[in-house]
Motif scaffolding. Structure first.
Motif, PDB file in Angstrom:
ATOM      1  N   ALA A   1       0.820  -1.212   0.000  1.00 28.68           N
ATOM      2  CA  ALA A   1       0.000   0.000   0.000  1.00 28.68           C
ATOM      3  C   ALA A   1       0.858   1.268   0.000  1.00 28.68           C
ATOM      4  O   ALA A   1       0.348   2.372  -0.101  1.00 28.68           O
ATOM      5  N   GLY A   2       2.176   1.077   0.127  1.00 28.58           N
ATOM      6  CA  GLY A   2       3.051   2.239   0.001  1.00 28.58           C
ATOM      7  C   GLY A   2       3.544   2.829   1.315  1.00 28.58           C
ATOM      8  O   GLY A   2       4.082   3.932   1.328  1.00 28.58           O
ATOM      9  N   VAL A   3       3.380   2.088   2.408  1.00 22.94           N
ATOM     10  CA  VAL A   3       3.910   2.601   3.673  1.00 22.94           C
ATOM     11  C   VAL A   3       5.385   2.193   3.787  1.00 22.94           C
ATOM     12  O   VAL A   3       5.737   1.048   3.527  1.00 22.94           O
ATOM     13  N   ASP A   4       6.227   3.134   4.153  1.00 23.80           N
ATOM     14  CA  ASP A   4       7.635   2.834   4.419  1.00 23.80           C
ATOM     15  C   ASP A   4       7.710   2.262   5.834  1.00 23.80           C
ATOM     16  O   ASP A   4       7.661   2.989   6.818  1.00 23.80           O
ATOM     17  N   ILE A   5       7.793   0.930   5.915  1.00 27.33           N
ATOM     18  CA  ILE A   5       7.673   0.274   7.225  1.00 27.33           C
ATOM     19  C   ILE A   5       8.823   0.635   8.154  1.00 27.33           C
ATOM     20  O   ILE A   5       8.651   0.726   9.363  1.00 27.33           O
ATOM     21  N   ASP A   6      10.006   0.850   7.603  1.00 24.39           N
ATOM     22  CA  ASP A   6      11.128   1.218   8.474  1.00 24.39           C
ATOM     23  C   ASP A   6      10.867   2.561   9.152  1.00 24.39           C
ATOM     24  O   ASP A   6      11.124   2.729  10.346  1.00 24.39           O
ATOM     25  N   LYS A   7      10.359   3.512   8.389  1.00 22.33           N
ATOM     26  CA  LYS A   7      10.029   4.814   8.981  1.00 22.33           C
ATOM     27  C   LYS A   7       8.912   4.672  10.000  1.00 22.33           C
ATOM     28  O   LYS A   7       8.950   5.270  11.078  1.00 22.33           O
ATOM     29  N   LEU A   8       7.913   3.875   9.644  1.00 24.54           N
ATOM     30  CA  LEU A   8       6.789   3.685  10.558  1.00 24.54           C
ATOM     31  C   LEU A   8       7.266   3.054  11.863  1.00 24.54           C
ATOM     32  O   LEU A   8       6.905   3.504  12.960  1.00 24.54           O
ATOM     33  N   LEU A   9       8.112   2.024  11.752  1.00 25.32           N
ATOM     34  CA  LEU A   9       8.627   1.372  12.960  1.00 25.32           C
ATOM     35  C   LEU A   9       9.470   2.335  13.782  1.00 25.32           C
ATOM     36  O   LEU A   9       9.402   2.347  15.015  1.00 25.32           O
ATOM     37  N   ASP A  10      10.255   3.143  13.097  1.00 30.43           N
ATOM     38  CA  ASP A  10      11.057   4.149  13.790  1.00 30.43           C
ATOM     39  C   ASP A  10      10.143   5.047  14.624  1.00 30.43           C
ATOM     40  O   ASP A  10      10.394   5.300  15.802  1.00 30.43           O
TER      41      ASP A  10
END
Ligand code: HEM
Ligand code: HEM
Lengths: 100, 190
Positions: free
Chosen positions: B14-23
């Motif tokens: 869906a286009g979420v940057d998971i690394d940024k989200l986890l950060d």
């Protein structure tokens, strides 16, 4: 003074004491030395042609702010931040950014 | 290498940057737990005629912030993230500055400003997580939104005390904590 455009009031940031010699001009290369990796140097960022000292900000420790690095021009990064540029009132404007 | 969950695969798609989200999730979890700690000190010092009046809302905010930490952690691991090994690192990666006791702890206004600033910072953090996940990562969005509701109420409580006019919000006044986040606190503590 504030200068030629109307960004002088950005953030209403404090301004470094005039007797410290105003303004200081930072090129991209000079600014890059203030990225927080040298603990003897202040941590600086550029925003809309101004250079701000964020050394005293907890959230800029070590020159890192979330996924951003100090020592760079972060003008374009503000759009995705969860704050307006008035947050720069917590930093100190110390000069101008002149990428050349 | 751990196997990717379908949930994670679809969130990435869906286009979420998971690394940024986890950060962001880890940093905001750090903000919650450190706030819980710093509010403990603030609460201890909220004494005297003025201070006592604030104690209960500071306590409600403190407990709910700890609940936010508890609710965030499972999602961090679900998405393949983890908490830092060393708690010092965890403290220092917080998404919000520490809510230190003001130099003069009898200055209730200064105390309120610390509390208000901490809540305002949290509102920023969850607004950003909601923006990043809206329509893309429904579970994180639902969690972040639930936390956001509570942080906005906390901000309102403290702002009202500071004389910023009526906020339209009532404090918990004995009602259960975490009316929004409660559904995520399923590990026997809800
Ligand atoms: C936010 C911090 C500041 C920035 C970014 C800034 C930026 C500038 C810039 C870009 C110029 C034009 C320089 C040039 O063309 O070479 C300038 C000129 C000047 N600034 Fe500032 N400045 C700041 C703070 C101050 C302060 C605090 C003072 C004095 C209290 C001051 C006094 C002056 C003066 C006297 C000039 C020369 C004006 C002229 O000759 O037209 N500035 N500044
Ligand atoms: C996605 C990017 C960004 C995120 C997630 C972010 C997040 C935050 C948060 C949560 C705060 C704390 C606000 C509060 O205490 O209420 C903050 C403070 C701050 N931000 Fe950002 N920000 C981002 C980008 C930027 C950019 C691009 C700049 C500068 C050009 C910037 C400059 C600042 C400054 C100077 C502070 C105050 C620091 C302090 O009080 O310790 N931020 N940021």
């Amino acid at each position: 003074m504030p200068a030629k455009d109307d960004t002088a009031a950005v953030g209403g940031g404090q301004i470094a004491a005039p007797d410290q010699g105003v303004p200081v001009r930072y090129t991209r290369e000079l600014l890059a030395r203030f990225d927080g990796t040298d603990p003897r140097l202040p941590v600086l960022i550029a925003y809309h042609g101004r250079v701000y000292d964020v050394s005293r900000c907890f959230l800029w420790r070590g020159g890192r702010h979330f996924w951003h690095r100090a020592g760079r021009d972060l003008t374009d990064a503000m759009a995705e931040a969860p704050h307006a540029d008035s947050i720069l009132a917590r930093a100190v404007c110390v000069g101008i950014f002149d990428p050349g | 290498m751990k196997q990717k969950t379908v949930a994670r695969e679809l969130i990435e798609k869906a286009g979420v940057d998971i690394d940024k989200l986890l950060d962001l999730l880890v940093r905001n979890a750090a903000a919650e737990l450190t706030t819980y700690y710093y509010y403990t000190i603030l609460r201890v010092n909220l004494i005297g005629l003025e201070g006592e009046g604030l104690k209960q809302i500071a306590e409600d905010a403190r407990i709910e912030d700890r609940n936010h930490f508890e609710a965030l952690v499972p999602r961090i691991y679900e998405l393949g993230g983890e908490l830092p090994k060393n708690m010092v690192d965890f403290h220092n990666c917080s998404a919000c500055p520490p809510a230190f006791l003001p130099p003069d702890p009898t200055d209730v206004k200064a105390m309120l400003e610390v509390l208000l600033k901490a809540e305002q910072c949290a509102v920023r953090g969850y607004t950003q997580i909601c923006n990043m996940t809206a329509g893309k990562d429904h579970r994180t969005y639902d969690l972040a939104l639930a936390i956001l509701h509570e942080e906005i109420e906390h901000e309102a409580w403290f702002a009202e005390f500071l004389g910023n006019g009526p906020s339209g919000h009532y404090s918990r006044e004995g009602r259960p904590n975490s009316p929004y986040v409660g559904k995520f606190l399923n590990a026997g503590q809800g």
